[in-house]
Write an enzyme that holds these catalytic residues in place. Structure first.
Site, short mmCIF file in Angstrom:
data_model
loop_
_atom_site.label_atom_id
_atom_site.label_comp_id
_atom_site.label_asym_id
_atom_site.label_seq_id
_atom_site.Cartn_x
_atom_site.Cartn_y
_atom_site.Cartn_z
N CYS A 1 28.45 37.07 40.23
CA CYS A 1 29.40 37.04 41.50
C CYS A 1 28.84 38.36 42.44
O CYS A 1 29.72 39.27 43.02
CB CYS A 1 30.90 36.99 41.24
SG CYS A 1 31.42 35.61 40.52
N GLN B 1 36.22 46.75 36.45
CA GLN B 1 35.26 47.18 35.63
C GLN B 1 35.28 48.58 35.06
O GLN B 1 34.86 49.23 34.36
CB GLN B 1 33.89 47.08 36.23
CG GLN B 1 33.57 45.64 36.61
CD GLN B 1 33.58 44.69 35.36
OE1 GLN B 1 33.20 45.29 34.33
NE2 GLN B 1 33.90 43.50 35.71
N HIS C 1 31.33 43.07 44.05
CA HIS C 1 31.81 41.61 43.69
C HIS C 1 32.12 40.88 44.88
O HIS C 1 32.85 41.44 45.85
CB HIS C 1 32.67 41.71 42.60
CG HIS C 1 33.09 40.60 41.83
ND1 HIS C 1 33.71 39.37 42.39
CD2 HIS C 1 32.96 40.12 40.61
CE1 HIS C 1 33.86 38.63 41.55
NE2 HIS C 1 33.29 38.75 40.55
N ASP D 1 38.62 48.64 43.70
CA ASP D 1 38.69 47.50 42.64
C ASP D 1 38.32 48.19 41.45
O ASP D 1 37.14 48.77 41.02
CB ASP D 1 37.39 46.49 43.07
CG ASP D 1 37.20 45.66 42.01
OD1 ASP D 1 37.77 45.44 41.07
OD2 ASP D 1 36.25 44.83 42.30
N LYS E 1 40.35 41.82 31.64
CA LYS E 1 39.50 42.70 31.57
C LYS E 1 39.67 43.87 30.81
O LYS E 1 39.11 44.82 30.32
CB LYS E 1 38.89 43.22 32.95
CG LYS E 1 38.87 42.29 34.02
CD LYS E 1 37.27 41.66 33.76
CE LYS E 1 36.97 40.83 35.15
NZ LYS E 1 35.72 40.12 35.08
#
Length: 431
Positions: free
Chosen positions: A387, A224, A145, A221, A247
């Site tokens: 993104c 997700q 991203h 990260d 999220k």
């Protein structure tokens, strides 16, 4: 997914009970039906307990944290710090290793900017171990991203360090044979746990092991992954991890950085001002220890209350049950979308090592048109480059449509999505 924990999918009754907790799932769309929401990767929907927790904070406990001895100030501080402990427990970290930010993007930038400050001589002797410059290397992947790419581009531009990346296989998964770009001069490796386009789970063990072999730090990260599978920072072996409340069924406006305590201690602050100062004179300031050192100004206390409620909700449901349910939904999504003529899935076609995030391109139809047609039938998907322009470039497309599931997605909703998708090309005169 490859969790293999033996947990069972929700029964129809259990899933119906969960869905009843999410008021927005009753929302009627433009076409007159309840919206089938497949945009959880962009933002998750919120259960009533989260909405109530945020509202109740303002109704009953609103006060400034760490700034008073009155009842409301004490209760606000408890909400703030209990929320920190809750997130730490959820990810198997320590409370003093959790830093509040306004989102995961800010958390990544916090690390990048702090390393930049250390590279300019700020932070004293403790920070020198973080300094980078010409001859050093930062490694990312082509699957990132923009939030986990651009901050490192900027850091390299400021310091003279080199940015390079792990390449991808044709299906968009990380090429495990290209780890030799993680060289002895690599100082940091930053990568996504799960791609927000392909849904592919990164080979964390391989990348961390290679980074460790050259003494590089690792930032993960989890935007997700953290709402879809257990995330244990101790087991993952990383140095930093970033999280996004919205999220994870929580409110917008709050995120978090987890970092190993010794690294946070070495990092100079980025934002300065109130709440992070130990002592100030007219020409000098001394800073609080972490995590307060990185939490200047007023904080999103009500949002932290909501995020705490979201974490409690996920604990009650059980992340093993979430994994099992989303595994079934992912299988149905992949089978259904791949069965539609003229539709190309961007990413692995097998559900192994992936979650229910499926990006796709429709032959001869722009993704925005795909999204509008499906919205007219009350199926909500994401459209655009998500993104992640370099990843789309890898697939030879400018953008895509994306369906992303959650713990409350149903098989019937998947069927509605597939039926709607199957009519897109004919709507525009295709086959």
């Amino acid at each position: 997914m490859i969790m293999g924990n033996g947990a069972k999918d929700f029964s129809d009754e259990e899933l119906a009970a969960l869905r009843a907790d999410f008021p927005i799932l009753q929302r009627i769309g433009r076409g007159g039906q309840p919206i089938a929401y497949f945009d959880a990767s962009a933002t998750s929907q919120k259960p009533n307990v989260v909405i109530d927790a945020e509202a109740d904070f303002y109704r009953l406990r609103n006060g400034a944290v760490h700034r008073g001895t009155h009842l409301l100030g004490d209760e606000s501080t408890s909400v703030y710090e209990d929320g920190r402990a809750s997130l730490a427990a959820f990810i198997n970290g320590r409370s003093d290793e959790v830093v509040w930010t306004k989102n995961a993007t800010e958390a990544i930038n916090l690390v990048a900017l702090s390393i930049g400050h250390a590279s300019c001589g700020r932070g004293g002797e403790a920070a020198t171990s973080l300094a980078i410059g010409p001859g050093d290397r930062i490694v990312v992947t082509q699957a990132e991203h923009h939030a986990n790419l651009v901050p490192w581009q900027e850091l390299c531009a400021r310091t003279g360090a080199e940015l390079t990346w792990l390449n991808l296989l044709p299906d968009g998964t990380i090429d495990g044979d290209c780890l030799d770009v993680i060289t002895p001069n690599t100082r940091l490796v930053a990568f996504t746990h799960v791609s927000n386009v392909t849904g592919a789970i990164s080979p964390v063990d391989l990348i961390v092991s290679k980074a460790r072999s050259v003494g590089a730090l690792v930032l993960l990260d989890t935007c997700q992954s953290s709402a879809h599978m257990p995330v244990d920072v101790a087991s993952l072996g990383v140095d930093f991890a970033v999280f996004s409340s919205h999220k994870m069924l929580g409110p917008t406006g709050v995120g978090a950085l987890w970092g190993r305590r010794e690294l946070l201690n070495a990092m100079p602050p980025v934002l300065t001002g109130g709440s992070m100062i130990a002592h100030v004179t007219m020409d000098h300031a001394e800073y609080m220890p972490p995590p307060e050192r990185f939490e200047a100004g007023s904080q999103p206390i009500a949002q932290i209350a909501g995020w705490s409620a979201a974490l409690d909700y996920l604990r009650t449901v059980g992340m093993d049950r979430v994994v099992a349910h989303e595994e079934a939904i992912t299988r149905r999504l992949l089978e259904g979308i791949s069965s539609v003529d003229g539709v190309r899935i961007l990413g692995p076609l097998s559900q192994t090592n992936r979650i229910g995030v499926v990006a796709f391109a429709v032959e001869g139809v722009h993704p925005h048109d795909v999204g509008q047609v499906m919205d007219g039938e009350d199926v909500a998907v994401r459209v655009g480059h998500h993104c992640a322009i370099p990843l789309h470039t890898h697939f030879g497309v400018r953008s895509s449509a994306r369906a992303s599931a959650s713990l409350v997605s149903t098989g019937d909703e998947v069927d509605r999505l597939v039926e709607s998708l199957s009519r897109v090309r004919s709507y525009f005169g295709g086959v």
